[in-house]
Design a protein around this motif. Structure first.
Motif, short mmCIF file in Angstrom:
data_model
loop_
_atom_site.label_atom_id
_atom_site.label_comp_id
_atom_site.label_asym_id
_atom_site.label_seq_id
_atom_site.Cartn_x
_atom_site.Cartn_y
_atom_site.Cartn_z
N THR A 336 0.83 -1.20 0.00
CA THR A 336 0.00 0.00 0.00
C THR A 336 0.87 1.26 0.00
N LEU A 337 1.91 1.24 0.83
CA LEU A 337 2.82 2.38 0.90
C LEU A 337 3.58 2.54 -0.42
N LEU A 540 -1.26 7.97 7.67
CA LEU A 540 -1.95 6.86 8.34
C LEU A 540 -0.96 5.78 8.77
N TYR A 541 0.00 5.48 7.91
CA TYR A 541 0.98 4.43 8.23
C TYR A 541 1.84 4.85 9.42
N SER A 548 -4.25 -2.72 10.42
CA SER A 548 -4.05 -3.83 9.50
C SER A 548 -4.02 -3.28 8.08
N PRO A 549 -3.48 -4.02 7.11
CA PRO A 549 -3.47 -3.55 5.73
C PRO A 549 -4.87 -3.19 5.22
N GLY A 550 -5.87 -3.99 5.60
CA GLY A 550 -7.24 -3.70 5.17
C GLY A 550 -7.76 -2.40 5.75
N GLU A 551 -7.48 -2.18 7.05
CA GLU A 551 -7.93 -0.95 7.70
C GLU A 551 -7.22 0.27 7.10
N LEU A 552 -5.94 0.11 6.81
CA LEU A 552 -5.17 1.20 6.20
C LEU A 552 -5.76 1.57 4.84
N LEU A 555 -9.28 3.30 5.32
CA LEU A 555 -9.17 4.67 5.81
C LEU A 555 -8.63 5.60 4.74
N ARG A 556 -7.67 5.10 3.96
CA ARG A 556 -7.13 5.93 2.89
C ARG A 556 -8.21 6.22 1.84
#
Length: 593
Positions: A336-337, A540-541, A548-552, A555-556
């Protein structure tokens, strides 16, 4: 190794011997194993060199092969056949590493417990003959399936009980208990052990006065890197599964009382703590092998891409482990990052390079660079699929080091860089997975090394980005910005523009035509979208590391949505300053006030 939970068996320290010195970030690290009762802490430290003779090497190979065969082989007759197989000097050709129990009071932490290694015998004839020297007057002898033996041979040993076809680890005698002692059944009925074995197994005990042995089932070996299923399940299923796991663990850990005459000694001496410790070794070695894989990938990259920052091998490992491995970390957060930075970097490069291209052409060019197909192609070009971990650790594919009976089936492969790797044959890796790993590696180099490190890595991949200040020529006629109240907008935005014409361009809708205004906001929207996506992701990171990756991702998505931006523009009153000639937009803006 240490239990981070209450348990009546403690692990032993072990010594790992390899032919070549491990890199410091592999040879000195800590990680946890997921045990049903909690976490097992593993602490690795480099302690120097050890020199062994060929005879010592063979002795150590026999020891570890014996222990692993006991733990992994479920069928008794097959186990006895394997334990009887001779090991020769050719065996060392199958050797990758050696694992020894550490001495109880070592002078240095790499001291080997040779007393344990030397005394493990796998043949009843061998250990019977070996123990003939024990002739003290106070020696107590008991009857076993092997015959009359000294009681000290049953203090720490492995036995087989034919009446139920099970293997037990014996820790010693239960003083005060024998065949005539009372046993309380699950029904609360109390009978003697003699009566129990007669009723349950049709066995008549002959030596009822001999003390009973304290035994327990040998430990199961499994993938302890896999995150516990309690973490993977939710609600009622989670607690039901946790309850069932606890029941199974209790049954396995439950001790039993065994009459010596029903036991056939397989190996002596062998402590329960040694077996307990070695049950974790396959998972530990798989993690070390994965770290070596990531270390080799890091070395391959650094050979062609001079890095000013040393990226830890464990961070590289995070980028090559997929969710399918079901471990406690995987590539999705770094992906994601990396995805957001890649989009931002490429957008900025294209924006500066193609000053006269409209947003549509820029988007097409960006997609040609950052699409999954393009990234997968770059990954394949640089041999990345060979480094990807795309499935859980499978014990069925794990070969006992030094065991010639195991089919290794490893094939040598030479990479473009000249490095050699070994694999078990072909496997299928989806192109989407390769693309995800590329993005995750970009995220790792950004997170651990900063922008300069990630740009060097991207250059190695074949994505050339130059963040240096490049003059950006804008042909805006003088006096054009007179249409905008620059001072008011700068106060509203709390920012002073070096080039006021950018503000005019950012506020100009595509429907608006005015002499001197040649562009709408679409090019700046193309760049701004990528910048916002990247900044929000980094925020956010950084601020919420526990996401979690899903939550990140969720939210993004919520933060960078059109609705969020529209609401922000309305609150700030920016909509009042948009230049447009669209009736539909006019109605929409007035209706939103």
């Amino acid at each position: 190794m240490e239990n981070n939970f209450d348990y009546d068996v403690s692990p032993r320290d072990i010594v790992l011997l390899v032919k070549n010195e491990l890199h410091s970030d592999v040879g000195n690290m800590d990680f946890d194993l997921e045990v049903g009762r909690g976490n097992m802490g593993v602490h690795m430290r480099y302690n120097g060199r050890v020199t062994l003779t060929q005879e010592q090497v063979l002795l150590c190979i026999r020891f570890q092969v014996t222990i692993f065969r006991v733990l992994l082989e479920k069928e008794f007759q097959r186990l006895m056949q394997l334990l009887g197989d001779p090991l020769t000097h050719e065996t060392s050709s199958y050797l990758d590493y050696l694992v020894f129990p550490c001495a109880a009071s070592p002078k240095i932490s790499s001291d080997i417990d040779w007393s344990c290694v030397n005394l493990v015998m796998s043949s009843s004839d061998n250990f019977m003959g070996h123990h003939m020297s024990c002739r003290a007057t106070d020696v107590h002898r008991v009857h076993t399936k092997n015959g009359l033996v000294c009681s000290c041979m049953l203090e720490n040993c492995l036995v087989y009980t034919p009446h139920n076809n099970l293997v037990y680890c014996i820790s010693g005698f239960l003083h005060g208990l024998n065949g005539c002692s009372d046993l309380e059944l699950s029904t609360r009925e109390v009978i003697s052990y003699k009566s129990y074995y007669k009723r349950q197994h049709g066995i008549y005990l002959k030596f009822m006065k001999e003390g009973l042995l304290h035994g327990r089932r040998i430990f199961g070996v499994q993938n302890y890197l896999q995150k516990s299923r309690q973490q993977r399940n939710t609600g009622v299923i989670k607690y039901l599964f946790a309850f069932l796991c606890l029941q199974v663990a209790c049954r396995q850990a439950k001790s039993v009382e065994l009459p010596p005459e029903l036991c056939s000694i397989i190996i002596t001496p062998l402590s329960i703590s040694t077996l307990y410790t070695y049950s974790f070794v396959p998972s530990i070695m798989h993690r070390i092998e994965s770290l070596l894989l990531s270390s080799n990938l890091k070395k391959m990259i650094s050979d062609h891409c001079e890095q000013i920052v040393d990226i830890p091998a464990v961070k590289i490992l995070e980028a090559i482990i997929t969710r399918k491995c079901q471990e406690n970390f995987h590539l999705e957060s770094m992906e994601t990052l990396g995805d957001s930075f890649l989009k931002y970097a490429v957008s900025q490069q294209l924006f500066r390079t193609y000053e006269n291209h409209h947003e549509g052409l820029l988007s097409v060019k960006r997609e040609q660079i950052i699409s999954n197909a393009a990234l997968a192609k770059l990954g394949l070009k640089h041999d990345l699929p060979g480094f990807i971990r795309a499935k859980p650790f499978d014990l069925k594919e794990w070969a006992i080091p030094g065991d010639p009976s195991g089919s290794r089936g490893l094939k040598e492969e030479v990479l473009i860089s000249g490095r050699k790797i070994y694999n078990r044959g072909s496997r299928k890796i989806k192109s989407k997975t390769v693309a995800d790993v590329v993005e995750a590696l970009i995220g790792v180099y950004l997170n651990a090394g900063g922008e300069q490190a990630v740009l060097l890595f991207m250059n190695w991949l074949g994505i050339d980005i130059d963040f240096s200040a490049v003059p950006y020529t804008r042909k805006i006629p003088a006096g054009t910005t007179n249409h905008v109240n620059i001072h008011h907008l700068q106060t509203l935005l709390n920012y002073t523009f070096k080039d006021n014409s950018l503000l005019l361009e950012a506020l100009t809708h595509g429907s608006f035509t005015l002499t001197g205004v040649q562009r709408s906001y679409q090019r700046l929207e193309f760049l701004g979208d990528a910048v916002l996506d990247y900044l929000v992701t980094v925020h956010l990171y950084t601020e919420y590391p526990g996401l979690s990756p899903g939550e990140l991702t969720d939210l993004r998505s919520a933060s960078v949505s059109n609705d969020s931006y529209a609401q922000a523009a309305l609150r700030a009153g920016l909509y009042k300053h948009i230049f447009h000639a669209s009736q539909a937009l006019h109605k929409h803006l007035n209706g939103s006030q």
